[in-house]
Design a protein around this motif. Sequence first.
Motif, PDB file in Angstrom:
ATOM      1  N   ARG A  35       0.712  10.543  10.453  1.00 44.32           N
ATOM      2  CA  ARG A  35       0.513   9.912  11.761  1.00 44.32           C
ATOM      3  C   ARG A  35      -0.068   8.516  11.548  1.00 44.32           C
ATOM      4  O   ARG A  35      -0.928   8.321  10.695  1.00 44.32           O
ATOM      5  N   LEU A  36       0.435   7.573  12.328  1.00 47.89           N
ATOM      6  CA  LEU A  36       0.059   6.173  12.141  1.00 47.89           C
ATOM      7  C   LEU A  36      -1.437   5.948  12.308  1.00 47.89           C
ATOM      8  O   LEU A  36      -2.079   5.347  11.449  1.00 47.89           O
ATOM      9  N   MET A  37      -1.988   6.408  13.409  1.00 44.09           N
ATOM     10  CA  MET A  37      -3.410   6.160  13.679  1.00 44.09           C
ATOM     11  C   MET A  37      -4.302   7.174  12.980  1.00 44.09           C
ATOM     12  O   MET A  37      -5.253   6.811  12.293  1.00 44.09           O
ATOM     13  N   GLU A  38      -3.976   8.436  13.158  1.00 47.21           N
ATOM     14  CA  GLU A  38      -4.866   9.495  12.697  1.00 47.21           C
ATOM     15  C   GLU A  38      -4.911   9.627  11.179  1.00 47.21           C
ATOM     16  O   GLU A  38      -5.977   9.830  10.599  1.00 47.21           O
ATOM     17  N   ASP A  39      -3.757   9.552  10.509  1.00 45.72           N
ATOM     18  CA  ASP A  39      -3.710   9.763   9.060  1.00 45.72           C
ATOM     19  C   ASP A  39      -3.795   8.455   8.269  1.00 45.72           C
ATOM     20  O   ASP A  39      -4.424   8.411   7.219  1.00 45.72           O
ATOM     21  N   LEU A  40      -3.126   7.425   8.770  1.00 41.16           N
ATOM     22  CA  LEU A  40      -3.088   6.155   8.032  1.00 41.16           C
ATOM     23  C   LEU A  40      -4.174   5.185   8.485  1.00 41.16           C
ATOM     24  O   LEU A  40      -4.382   4.144   7.854  1.00 41.16           O
ATOM     25  N   GLY A  41      -4.852   5.496   9.580  1.00 40.21           N
ATOM     26  CA  GLY A  41      -5.953   4.662  10.050  1.00 40.21           C
ATOM     27  C   GLY A  41      -5.530   3.321  10.628  1.00 40.21           C
ATOM     28  O   GLY A  41      -6.322   2.379  10.659  1.00 40.21           O
ATOM     29  N   LEU A  42      -4.284   3.237  11.093  1.00 35.99           N
ATOM     30  CA  LEU A  42      -3.812   1.974  11.664  1.00 35.99           C
ATOM     31  C   LEU A  42      -4.362   1.792  13.072  1.00 35.99           C
ATOM     32  O   LEU A  42      -4.558   2.756  13.806  1.00 35.99           O
ATOM     33  N   ASP A  43      -4.605   0.538  13.436  1.00 33.71           N
ATOM     34  CA  ASP A  43      -5.052   0.245  14.795  1.00 33.71           C
ATOM     35  C   ASP A  43      -3.881  -0.296  15.606  1.00 33.71           C
ATOM     36  O   ASP A  43      -2.777  -0.467  15.093  1.00 33.71           O
TER      37      ASP A  43
ATOM     38  N   ALA B 281       2.787   6.275  -1.381  1.00 36.66           N
ATOM     39  CA  ALA B 281       1.675   6.971  -0.736  1.00 36.66           C
ATOM     40  C   ALA B 281       1.957   7.297   0.727  1.00 36.66           C
ATOM     41  O   ALA B 281       1.209   8.054   1.350  1.00 36.66           O
ATOM     42  N   ILE B 282       3.029   6.752   1.275  1.00 35.15           N
ATOM     43  CA  ILE B 282       3.352   6.955   2.693  1.00 35.15           C
ATOM     44  C   ILE B 282       4.366   8.081   2.822  1.00 35.15           C
ATOM     45  O   ILE B 282       5.402   8.069   2.164  1.00 35.15           O
ATOM     46  N   GLN B 283       4.055   9.050   3.668  1.00 38.24           N
ATOM     47  CA  GLN B 283       4.933  10.199   3.890  1.00 38.24           C
ATOM     48  C   GLN B 283       5.421  10.209   5.339  1.00 38.24           C
ATOM     49  O   GLN B 283       4.685   9.803   6.247  1.00 38.24           O
ATOM     50  N   PRO B 284       6.650  10.674   5.572  1.00 33.05           N
ATOM     51  CA  PRO B 284       7.221  10.667   6.928  1.00 33.05           C
ATOM     52  C   PRO B 284       6.370  11.405   7.964  1.00 33.05           C
ATOM     53  O   PRO B 284       6.321  11.005   9.127  1.00 33.05           O
ATOM     54  N   GLU B 285       5.682  12.463   7.557  1.00 31.49           N
ATOM     55  CA  GLU B 285       4.920  13.263   8.516  1.00 31.49           C
ATOM     56  C   GLU B 285       3.542  12.681   8.832  1.00 31.49           C
ATOM     57  O   GLU B 285       2.845  13.172   9.719  1.00 31.49           O
TER      58      GLU B 285
ATOM     59  N   LEU C 149      14.870   5.501   7.421  1.00 36.61           N
ATOM     60  CA  LEU C 149      13.548   6.007   7.038  1.00 36.61           C
ATOM     61  C   LEU C 149      12.997   5.225   5.846  1.00 36.61           C
ATOM     62  O   LEU C 149      11.817   4.878   5.821  1.00 36.61           O
ATOM     63  N   THR C 150      13.841   4.884   4.902  1.00 37.06           N
ATOM     64  CA  THR C 150      13.404   4.156   3.707  1.00 37.06           C
ATOM     65  C   THR C 150      12.816   2.802   4.059  1.00 37.06           C
ATOM     66  O   THR C 150      11.729   2.445   3.599  1.00 37.06           O
ATOM     67  N   TRP C 151      13.515   2.010   4.894  1.00 35.73           N
ATOM     68  CA  TRP C 151      12.962   0.686   5.200  1.00 35.73           C
ATOM     69  C   TRP C 151      11.776   0.770   6.146  1.00 35.73           C
ATOM     70  O   TRP C 151      10.870  -0.047   6.082  1.00 35.73           O
ATOM     71  N   VAL C 152      11.732   1.790   7.019  1.00 40.24           N
ATOM     72  CA  VAL C 152      10.548   1.967   7.869  1.00 40.24           C
ATOM     73  C   VAL C 152       9.345   2.352   7.005  1.00 40.24           C
ATOM     74  O   VAL C 152       8.240   1.848   7.232  1.00 40.24           O
ATOM     75  N   LEU C 153       9.545   3.206   6.025  1.00 44.11           N
ATOM     76  CA  LEU C 153       8.451   3.542   5.103  1.00 44.11           C
ATOM     77  C   LEU C 153       7.904   2.289   4.433  1.00 44.11           C
ATOM     78  O   LEU C 153       6.684   2.121   4.301  1.00 44.11           O
ATOM     79  N   ARG C 154       8.789   1.396   4.032  1.00 43.92           N
ATOM     80  CA  ARG C 154       8.354   0.145   3.388  1.00 43.92           C
ATOM     81  C   ARG C 154       7.541  -0.722   4.349  1.00 43.92           C
ATOM     82  O   ARG C 154       6.525  -1.299   3.965  1.00 43.92           O
ATOM     83  N   ILE C 155       8.001  -0.834   5.589  1.00 46.97           N
ATOM     84  CA  ILE C 155       7.271  -1.621   6.591  1.00 46.97           C
ATOM     85  C   ILE C 155       5.878  -1.041   6.805  1.00 46.97           C
ATOM     86  O   ILE C 155       4.879  -1.769   6.807  1.00 46.97           O
ATOM     87  N   VAL C 156       5.805   0.268   6.990  1.00 48.63           N
ATOM     88  CA  VAL C 156       4.504   0.909   7.225  1.00 48.63           C
ATOM     89  C   VAL C 156       3.593   0.704   6.006  1.00 48.63           C
ATOM     90  O   VAL C 156       2.407   0.409   6.167  1.00 48.63           O
ATOM     91  N   ALA C 157       4.129   0.826   4.825  1.00 48.89           N
ATOM     92  CA  ALA C 157       3.330   0.630   3.613  1.00 48.89           C
ATOM     93  C   ALA C 157       2.768  -0.787   3.546  1.00 48.89           C
ATOM     94  O   ALA C 157       1.601  -0.981   3.199  1.00 48.89           O
TER      95      ALA C 157
ATOM     96  N   ALA D 291       1.965   9.762  16.844  1.00 47.48           N
ATOM     97  CA  ALA D 291       3.208   9.126  16.391  1.00 47.48           C
ATOM     98  C   ALA D 291       3.209   9.063  14.863  1.00 47.48           C
ATOM     99  O   ALA D 291       2.251   8.621  14.245  1.00 47.48           O
ATOM    100  N   THR D 292       4.294   9.526  14.266  1.00 51.26           N
ATOM    101  CA  THR D 292       4.403   9.596  12.811  1.00 51.26           C
ATOM    102  C   THR D 292       5.311   8.487  12.278  1.00 51.26           C
ATOM    103  O   THR D 292       6.007   7.811  13.034  1.00 51.26           O
ATOM    104  N   VAL D 293       5.314   8.369  10.976  1.00 48.72           N
ATOM    105  CA  VAL D 293       6.221   7.433  10.324  1.00 48.72           C
ATOM    106  C   VAL D 293       7.671   7.833  10.635  1.00 48.72           C
ATOM    107  O   VAL D 293       8.505   6.984  10.933  1.00 48.72           O
TER     108      VAL D 293
END
Length: 80
Positions: free
Chosen positions: A31-39, A25-29, A8-16, A68-70
Amino acid sequence: MNTDLSTLTWVLRIVAIVAEQPVEAIQPEQRLMEDLGLDSLQITEIAQKIENVVGRPVDEDLLNADGATVARCAEIAAAV
């Protein structure tokens, strides 16, 4: 599925990095598209970075799924 904290730690870093946000600022819960605005291209980038770490292909469709969440990314990373 239970995901270990180090995955989870390294995935959080990748997503950030891809989201261009501080890792704090990135939390496990989130959502990639809906909350973080990723395309879809950014999610593909996350999949490629996960593949580079685990050394196996990642099904991008799982990461592109609605909601899909972090944490789900970390579960997928742990399962490949």
